[in-house]
Design an enzyme around this catalytic site. Structure first.
Site, PDB file in Angstrom:
ATOM      1  N   LYS A 269       0.706  -1.106   0.064  1.00 50.17           N
ATOM      2  CA  LYS A 269      -0.102  -0.013  -0.056  1.00 50.17           C
ATOM      3  C   LYS A 269       0.843   1.255  -0.138  1.00 50.17           C
ATOM      4  O   LYS A 269       0.551   2.203  -0.800  1.00 50.17           O
ATOM      5  CB  LYS A 269      -0.852   0.067   1.243  1.00 50.17           C
ATOM      6  CG  LYS A 269      -2.093  -0.501   1.368  1.00 50.17           C
ATOM      7  CD  LYS A 269      -2.872  -0.197   2.479  1.00 50.17           C
ATOM      8  CE  LYS A 269      -2.147  -0.220   3.951  1.00 50.17           C
ATOM      9  NZ  LYS A 269      -2.086  -1.587   4.268  1.00 50.17           N
TER      10      LYS A 269
ATOM     11  N   ARG B 291      -0.389 -10.179  12.774  1.00 52.05           N
ATOM     12  CA  ARG B 291      -0.844  -8.746  12.258  1.00 52.05           C
ATOM     13  C   ARG B 291      -2.098  -8.876  11.328  1.00 52.05           C
ATOM     14  O   ARG B 291      -2.885  -8.109  11.089  1.00 52.05           O
ATOM     15  CB  ARG B 291       0.452  -8.175  11.575  1.00 52.05           C
ATOM     16  CG  ARG B 291       1.232  -7.714  12.123  1.00 52.05           C
ATOM     17  CD  ARG B 291       2.422  -7.400  11.497  1.00 52.05           C
ATOM     18  NE  ARG B 291       2.306  -6.096  10.603  1.00 52.05           N
ATOM     19  CZ  ARG B 291       3.279  -5.817   9.660  1.00 52.05           C
ATOM     20  NH1 ARG B 291       4.289  -6.452   9.198  1.00 52.05           N
ATOM     21  NH2 ARG B 291       2.844  -4.671   8.724  1.00 52.05           N
TER      22      ARG B 291
ATOM     23  N   ARG C  87      10.858 -12.296   2.781  1.00 51.68           N
ATOM     24  CA  ARG C  87      11.859 -11.390   2.669  1.00 51.68           C
ATOM     25  C   ARG C  87      12.950 -11.347   3.595  1.00 51.68           C
ATOM     26  O   ARG C  87      12.948 -11.868   4.806  1.00 51.68           O
ATOM     27  CB  ARG C  87      11.039 -10.034   3.153  1.00 51.68           C
ATOM     28  CG  ARG C  87      10.795  -8.969   2.520  1.00 51.68           C
ATOM     29  CD  ARG C  87      10.294  -7.779   3.243  1.00 51.68           C
ATOM     30  NE  ARG C  87       9.028  -7.359   2.623  1.00 51.68           N
ATOM     31  CZ  ARG C  87       8.393  -6.439   3.306  1.00 51.68           C
ATOM     32  NH1 ARG C  87       8.553  -5.939   4.476  1.00 51.68           N
ATOM     33  NH2 ARG C  87       7.332  -5.733   2.724  1.00 51.68           N
TER      34      ARG C  87
ATOM     35  N   ARG D 271      -7.668   2.410  11.183  1.00 55.01           N
ATOM     36  CA  ARG D 271      -7.431   1.100  11.387  1.00 55.01           C
ATOM     37  C   ARG D 271      -8.453   0.566  11.906  1.00 55.01           C
ATOM     38  O   ARG D 271      -8.619  -0.750  12.027  1.00 55.01           O
ATOM     39  CB  ARG D 271      -6.141   0.896  12.017  1.00 55.01           C
ATOM     40  CG  ARG D 271      -4.939   0.986  11.338  1.00 55.01           C
ATOM     41  CD  ARG D 271      -3.776   0.619  11.884  1.00 55.01           C
ATOM     42  NE  ARG D 271      -2.689   1.243  11.739  1.00 55.01           N
ATOM     43  CZ  ARG D 271      -1.648   0.576  10.720  1.00 55.01           C
ATOM     44  NH1 ARG D 271      -1.820  -0.532  10.287  1.00 55.01           N
ATOM     45  NH2 ARG D 271      -0.727   1.401  10.166  1.00 55.01           N
TER      46      ARG D 271
ATOM     47  N   ARG E   2      14.012  -9.991   9.329  1.00 57.26           N
ATOM     48  CA  ARG E   2      13.548  -8.986  10.464  1.00 57.26           C
ATOM     49  C   ARG E   2      12.379  -9.600  11.288  1.00 57.26           C
ATOM     50  O   ARG E   2      11.670 -10.581  10.721  1.00 57.26           O
ATOM     51  CB  ARG E   2      12.788  -7.481   9.873  1.00 57.26           C
ATOM     52  CG  ARG E   2      13.915  -6.725   9.301  1.00 57.26           C
ATOM     53  CD  ARG E   2      13.601  -5.680   8.811  1.00 57.26           C
ATOM     54  NE  ARG E   2      12.296  -5.816   8.394  1.00 57.26           N
ATOM     55  CZ  ARG E   2      11.241  -5.018   7.753  1.00 57.26           C
ATOM     56  NH1 ARG E   2      11.479  -3.627   8.152  1.00 57.26           N
ATOM     57  NH2 ARG E   2       9.957  -5.102   7.237  1.00 57.26           N
TER      58      ARG E   2
END
Ligand SMILES: [Zn+2]
Length: 221
Positions: free
Chosen positions: A13, A171, A127, A88, A160
């Site tokens: 986003k 999340r 990632r 949110r 990470r």
């Protein structure tokens, strides 16, 4: 255009928002960026926010809303803005309605960048980042030339904590529980545009620009 961006974490986003903002010549309003600005400049709002962040607790809605409201009142938002990362929750949306009402403006559209949860987990958990030069890799889509080592500086690349599978799943749970109800909340008042996130960033950008009817806008730099 007054545009709100919604979508799960990991759909890209923020990067798309930057390009849309540039194409429309309107500010990209990201709550993360505004917080960093206030904290770096030790404004009253920044000092308040820092107290929560340092304790590791969530910044209360009232303060987030105050910070966003303050930003939306600035002159450069007169011709529109891209709202990214806020609201949110339904409670934040109710607060935002009050701010917009005070300013006598309305949202024009909501852009929802979609992707199924499985693909989000794959995309984020693959990632890897170089802790030295911050270059970002992906174990499947963009692996380094030599396994586990940064192409640019030979440092061992790492995952990470934010990109660990269990963190992503948590999340996504929060997103489904707290943010997804916003689609229902806005269903009668704001036009919704859905675009599916493509693996290739440029393809997603093209789809987003088409959906927002920006296809003739050229990006400079
Ligand atoms: Zn590196």
């Amino acid at each position: 255009m007054r545009l709100m961006l919604l979508g799960a974490p990991g759909v890209g986003k923020g990067s798309q928002a930057t390009l849309i903002a540039k194409a429309l010549s309107v500010p990209h309003i990201s709550t993360g960026d505004i917080f960093r600005y206030h904290i770096a400049n030790s404004t009253d709002l920044g000092i308040k926010a820092k107290q929560y962040i340092e304790k590791g607790s969530l910044v209360p809605d009232e303060l987030t809303v105050e910070i966003v409201g303050d930003r939306l009142k600035q002159d450069d938002c007169k011709n529109g803005f891209i709202l990214d990362g806020f609201p949110r929750t339904i409670q934040q949306a109710v607060f935002l309605d009050e701010i917009l009402k005070d300013l006598n403006i309305q949202l024009d559209e909501i852009l929802n960048i979609t992707l199924d949860d499985r693909s989000i987990v794959n995309r984020l958990s693959g990632r890897r980042i170089c802790p030295q030069c911050n270059f970002v890799y992906h174990i499947e889509d963009k692996p380094p030339k030599y396994d586990g080592v940064c192409d640019k500086c030979n440092t061992a690349i790492i995952q990470r904590d934010d990109d660990k599978e269990e963190t992503i799943i948590k999340r996504l749970e929060v997103y489904h529980k707290q943010t997804v109800p916003l689609f229902e909340y806005y269903s009668d008042t704001v036009k919704l545009v859905n675009v599916e996130s493509n693996k290739l960033f440029e393809v997603t950008t093209k789809l987003v620009f088409n959906a927002l009817r920006l296809e003739n806008v050229t990006l400079n730099g």
